[in-house]
Design an enzyme around this catalytic site. Structure first.
Site, PDB file in Angstrom:
ATOM      1  N   GLY A 188      52.412  42.022  44.487  1.00  0.00           N
ATOM      2  CA  GLY A 188      52.556  42.328  43.071  1.00  0.00           C
ATOM      3  C   GLY A 188      52.585  41.164  42.110  1.00  0.00           C
ATOM      4  O   GLY A 188      52.795  41.359  40.910  1.00  0.00           O
ATOM      5  N   TRP A 224      50.138  39.277  40.956  1.00  0.00           N
ATOM      6  CA  TRP A 224      49.085  39.385  39.935  1.00  0.00           C
ATOM      7  C   TRP A 224      49.474  40.437  38.898  1.00  0.00           C
ATOM      8  O   TRP A 224      49.342  40.221  37.695  1.00  0.00           O
ATOM      9  CB  TRP A 224      47.738  39.729  40.580  1.00  0.00           C
ATOM     10  CG  TRP A 224      47.011  38.542  41.114  1.00  0.00           C
ATOM     11  CD1 TRP A 224      47.566  37.368  41.560  1.00  0.00           C
ATOM     12  CD2 TRP A 224      45.600  38.388  41.250  1.00  0.00           C
ATOM     13  NE1 TRP A 224      46.580  36.511  41.974  1.00  0.00           N
ATOM     14  CE2 TRP A 224      45.367  37.109  41.800  1.00  0.00           C
ATOM     15  CE3 TRP A 224      44.517  39.212  40.978  1.00  0.00           C
ATOM     16  CZ2 TRP A 224      44.081  36.634  42.076  1.00  0.00           C
ATOM     17  CZ3 TRP A 224      43.228  38.751  41.253  1.00  0.00           C
ATOM     18  CH2 TRP A 224      43.018  37.475  41.791  1.00  0.00           C
ATOM     19  N   ASP A 275      47.265  49.540  46.130  1.00  0.00           N
ATOM     20  CA  ASP A 275      47.301  48.807  47.389  1.00  0.00           C
ATOM     21  C   ASP A 275      47.672  49.769  48.508  1.00  0.00           C
ATOM     22  O   ASP A 275      48.317  50.795  48.277  1.00  0.00           O
ATOM     23  CB  ASP A 275      48.312  47.659  47.336  1.00  0.00           C
ATOM     24  CG  ASP A 275      48.053  46.623  48.428  1.00  0.00           C
ATOM     25  OD1 ASP A 275      47.430  45.593  48.112  1.00  0.00           O
ATOM     26  OD2 ASP A 275      48.434  46.855  49.593  1.00  0.00           O
ATOM     27  N   ASP A 316      44.174  53.521  49.790  1.00  0.00           N
ATOM     28  CA  ASP A 316      43.056  52.664  50.174  1.00  0.00           C
ATOM     29  C   ASP A 316      42.003  52.713  49.072  1.00  0.00           C
ATOM     30  O   ASP A 316      41.388  53.763  48.846  1.00  0.00           O
ATOM     31  CB  ASP A 316      42.478  53.160  51.506  1.00  0.00           C
ATOM     32  CG  ASP A 316      41.345  52.287  52.024  1.00  0.00           C
ATOM     33  OD1 ASP A 316      40.878  51.398  51.278  1.00  0.00           O
ATOM     34  OD2 ASP A 316      40.918  52.501  53.176  1.00  0.00           O
ATOM     35  N   ASP A 365      42.321  41.013  44.436  1.00  0.00           N
ATOM     36  CA  ASP A 365      42.783  39.979  45.361  1.00  0.00           C
ATOM     37  C   ASP A 365      42.756  40.536  46.785  1.00  0.00           C
ATOM     38  O   ASP A 365      43.497  40.092  47.660  1.00  0.00           O
ATOM     39  CB  ASP A 365      44.199  39.521  44.982  1.00  0.00           C
ATOM     40  CG  ASP A 365      44.564  38.180  45.611  1.00  0.00           C
ATOM     41  OD1 ASP A 365      43.646  37.378  45.873  1.00  0.00           O
ATOM     42  OD2 ASP A 365      45.760  37.933  45.856  1.00  0.00           O
ATOM     43  N   LYS A 407      38.638  37.690  44.559  1.00  0.00           N
ATOM     44  CA  LYS A 407      38.702  36.697  45.629  1.00  0.00           C
ATOM     45  C   LYS A 407      37.445  36.796  46.484  1.00  0.00           C
ATOM     46  O   LYS A 407      36.974  37.896  46.793  1.00  0.00           O
ATOM     47  CB  LYS A 407      39.926  36.954  46.513  1.00  0.00           C
ATOM     48  CG  LYS A 407      40.003  36.037  47.724  1.00  0.00           C
ATOM     49  CD  LYS A 407      41.095  36.484  48.694  1.00  0.00           C
ATOM     50  CE  LYS A 407      42.448  36.305  48.094  1.00  0.00           C
ATOM     51  NZ  LYS A 407      43.550  36.512  49.059  1.00  0.00           N
TER      52      LYS A 407
END
Length: 203
Positions: free
Chosen positions: A60, A62, A79, A95, A119, A159
């Site tokens: 958490g 971000w 998440d 998901d 991320d 990312k």
């Protein structure tokens, strides 16, 4: 014995890490917050009042930074793992790659959003090239999802890892967006192949 040695090395590394120490001072759940802070300072991603989707949000950090920055805006985080509540954040446990989860995200917005960040990374196999490929697939799925969700002037941050899928990810970014940059923050560990792709303005 080897496992214990590795664990001790990791603990010592964490203690020496200035970003780990700073995260404790600033109240962030992980050092990864500073990667996003650097990205924001350089590329001007966030501002008060905008709408944001945070993919792969746990633990958490971000979302914490985004929440503090967008203030009166709207932030939806998703998440696989649950996480503690964050102010001004709607959380989904699920998901992201499931269509059902994507529909849940879409239902929480009445219009297009300003920013999508990711991320996300796969659980490591220990084989860096394989991990890079799988994480690259997540990045491309997130990028395609962002095309559906973003306003014309929207921004996408994800990312990525240097590896066989790197050029494919950058090529997709250039296909979907007018501005594409790859950036490695100072807070990203030197030995890591991690970088971030920053995309702006949909084609």
């Amino acid at each position: 014995m080897k496992k214990n040695r590795i664990s001790k090395n990791w603990i010592n590394k964490q203690k020496r890490d200035i970003y780990v120490r700073q995260s404790q001072v600033d109240g962030y759940r992980a050092r990864s917050a500073y990667k996003l802070i650097e990205i924001d300072e350089k590329f001007k991603i966030f501002k008060n009042g905008i709408s944001v989707i945070d993919l792969g949000a746990s633990p958490g950090s971000w979302s914490q930074y985004i929440s503090r920055t967008v203030k009166s805006g709207r932030l939806v985080s998703i998440d696989l793992k649950g996480m503690e509540e964050i102010e001004n954040t709607i959380q989904i446990k699920g998901d992201f790659t499931d269509l059902e989860s994507q529909e849940k995200i879409k239902a929480l917005f009445k219009s297009k959003v300003d920013v999508v960040v990711s991320d996300m990374a796969v659980n490591t196999t220990g084989i860096k090239d394989i991990d890079a490929i799988y994480t690259g697939e997540l990045a491309m799925e997130a990028m395609n999802f962002s095309k559906e969700m973003l306003v014309k002037e929207g921004r996408f941050v994800s990312k990525i890892f240097l590896g066989s899928s790197f050029n494919e990810i950058v090529a997709l970014g250039k296909k979907l967006f007018k501005e594409v940059k790859v950036f490695k923050p100072k807070s990203s560990r030197k030995e890591s192949k991690e970088s971030f792709i920053i995309c702006k303005i949909l084609r």
